[in-house]
Design a protein around this motif. Structure first.
Motif, short mmCIF file in Angstrom:
data_model
loop_
_atom_site.label_atom_id
_atom_site.label_comp_id
_atom_site.label_asym_id
_atom_site.label_seq_id
_atom_site.Cartn_x
_atom_site.Cartn_y
_atom_site.Cartn_z
N LYS A 186 0.83 -1.20 0.00
CA LYS A 186 0.00 0.00 0.00
C LYS A 186 0.87 1.26 0.00
CE LYS A 186 -4.01 -2.19 2.14
NZ LYS A 186 -4.85 -2.35 3.35
N LEU A 236 1.62 2.06 -3.53
CA LEU A 236 0.47 2.65 -4.21
C LEU A 236 0.24 4.09 -3.73
CD1 LEU A 236 -2.07 -0.33 -4.15
CD2 LEU A 236 -0.78 0.52 -6.12
N TYR A 252 -7.54 -0.55 -7.76
CA TYR A 252 -6.78 0.63 -8.18
C TYR A 252 -6.91 0.76 -9.69
CZ TYR A 252 -3.28 4.27 -7.56
OH TYR A 252 -2.64 5.50 -7.49
#
Length: 384
Positions: free
Chosen positions: A337, A340, A377
Motif C-alpha cells: 500500500k 500505491l 486501483y
C-alpha cells in the motif's frame, strides 16, 4: 514559459535512437554495448523505437504544417518523418544510417541541433540516450524524451509515447507551458544483467513541466517492510494452482515471492513456474509463447515505484502477444500500500506498445497488498 505565438513556425528537433530497448524482448536488459544490438537482432528482436516516435508524432498531425522539423538521416529521424509526411531538414548524417548507429551519432546530432534555436528537442531512447543528450545540448535547451528503452529511471521522459505527443501538441498550439529541470539517471547495464541495480545521476535537463504526462524519477531500492512482503507472498502462494503455469515478472516484490517459494529468481528478468518449480529462467518474449500455449496461465507482476508502470518498463519480455494470451483476468498485480500511496492518486500505466491493448487493460483492477488483502486501483488510459 514557452509561447509559440512569438514565432512563425515551431522549431522541433528530432533524434531517434533506433536500437533503443531492442534487448528487452530477448532478455538482454538493454541495448548498451557495442555488440548488444547485433546480438539482440540475431535473437529475433525487432527495433521498436521508430514506431514509438510515430505514435507520439501522430498526436500532432493537425499541426504538421506549423512546424519546422530538424532531424537526422535514416532511422534516426528521417524515416519516421517520411512515413508521416512531415516536411523536415536533415542536419546530421551518420556513417551508417540504419541499425548500427551509435551513441556518438546521438551526441553529434544533439550538438548540431544546439545551434538551431529550437523550441524543443524531442528524442527517443532510454537512460543511455538521455545521458547522450545531456552531455551534448547547450545550456537552456528544452528537451523531452519519448520512452523507448528497457530501463528508464530518468525524469526527462513522458510516461508514454502518446503523452509525449500531447505535450508537443500543447507547445505547437501555443499553450503556455512552464519549464522545469529533471534528473538524468542511468544504471550500469553490465551489473544490471547480473541482477545488480547501481544507479547514478548524470545531470539534469530542462523539460516541459506537464506533470500529468511526465514520469517521476524511479524510486530505488527494495521494499523495506518485510512483513508486508511476506503477507503478499503468502497470499499469492496459497492461491497457486498445480495445473497452471505462472509467469513471474521482474522486480523486488515478485523476487520476494520467488524467495518464499525457494526458487532461484531472475530479479531483472522473467521466469516461468509450474508446480511451484522453475521450468525456465530469464525467458525472452518468443520463448514465452510456446511455454504457455494451450495452458492455464497466470502472470504475476508489480509496478515501478514512483512511476506506476505495470508494463513497458524493464519487462518487454511481456510482449502484447504474451499479455493477450494470458488475458487481463489472469494478471496478478502485487504491491504494498505504501507503493500505491506514493503514486498520489495517479493511475497505473500500461505502455505495451499496442494502444488497443493498453485501452483493454485500463479500468479498475485488483492489487494484492497483503494476505487476503486486496485493493481496487485504476489502470489509466485516457489521460495518457
Amino acid at each position: 514559459m514557452i509561447n509559440k505565438q512569438q514565432r512563425k513556425a515551431f522549431r522541433l528537433g528530432l533524434i531517434v535512437n533506433p536500437v533503443a530497448g531492442i534487448g528487452g524482448s530477448v532478455a538482454l536488459k538493454g541495448s548498451d554495448g557495442a555488440d548488444t544490438s547485433q546480438i539482440a537482432l540475431s535473437k529475433g528482436a525487432e527495433p521498436l523505437a521508430n514506431q514509438r516516435v510515430k505514435t507520439a508524432l501522430e498526436e500532432v498531425s493537425d499541426y504538421y504544417g506549423e512546424m519546422d522539423v530538424f532531424t537526422v538521416a535514416g532511422d534516426m529521424g528521417q524515416t519516421v518523418c517520411e512515413e508521416l509526411g512531415i516536411k523536415h531538414s536533415i542536419i546530421y548524417t551518420p556513417n551508417d544510417t540504419q541499425q548500427t548507429t551509435s551513441y556518438e551519432d546521438t551526441e553529434s546530432a544533439a550538438r548540431a541541433m544546439s545551434s538551431l534555436n529550437l523550441d524543443l528537442l524531442l528524442f527517443a531512447g532510454g537512460d543511455g540516450t538521455a545521458r547522450n543528450i545531456c552531455a551534448s545540448v547547450s545550456e537552456g535547451s528544452t528537451v523531452l524524451g519519448v520512452p523507448a528503452g528497457c530501463k528508464i529511471h530518468s525524469g526527462v521522459y513522458a510516461i508514454t509515447p502518446k503523452a509525449a505527443g500531447r505535450i508537443v501538441k500543447m507547445l505547437v498550439a501555443g499553450d503556455l507551458v512552464s519549464l522545469t529541470d529533471a534528473d538524468v539517471m542511468d544504471i550500469d547495464e553490465v551489473l544490471f544483467r547480473q541482477g545488480v541495480v547501481k544507479a547514478k545521476r548524470y545531470g539534469e535537463l530542462q523539460i516541459p513541466a506537464e506533470l500529468r504526462y511526465v514520469q517521476n524519477v524511479k524510486m530505488g531500492g527494495k521494499e523495506s517492510d518485510e512483513l508486508v512482503l511476506q503477507d503478499i507472498a503468502a497470499h499469492v502462494i496459497e492461491n497457486m494452482e498445480d495445473d497452471e503455469i505462472y509467469i513471474m515478472g521482474s522486480g523486488s516484490t515478485v523476487n520476494f515471492i520467488m524467495e518464499e517459494l525457494g526458487c532461484n529468481n531472475t530479479l531483472l528478468g522473467v521466469d516461468v513456474l509450474s508446480d511451484q518449480q522453475v521450468i525456465q529462467s530469464d525467458v525472452t518474449a518468443k520463448e514465452l509463447l510456446p511455454l504457455i500455449k494451450d495452458k492455464k496461465v497466470k502472470l504475476v507482476i508489480t509496478l515501478i515505484g514512483g512511476q506506476g508502470h505495470i508494463f513497458g518498463r524493464g519487462n518487454q519480455q511481456l510482449s502484447p502477444t504474451v499479455i493477450k494470451a494470458v488475458g487481463r483476468d489472469n494478471i496478478i498485480i502485487v504491491a504494498t500500500k505504501t507503493k500505491l500511496q506514493a503514486l498520489e492518486g495517479r493511475p497505473l500505466i500500461a505502455d505495451t506498445g499496442d494502444s488497443e491493448l493498453d485501452k483493454a487493460l485500463s479500468g479498475p483492477i485488483s492489487v494484492v497488498t497483503g494476505y487476503h488483502d486486496l485493493v481496487i486501483y485504476p489502470v489509466g488510459y485516457e489521460e495518457l
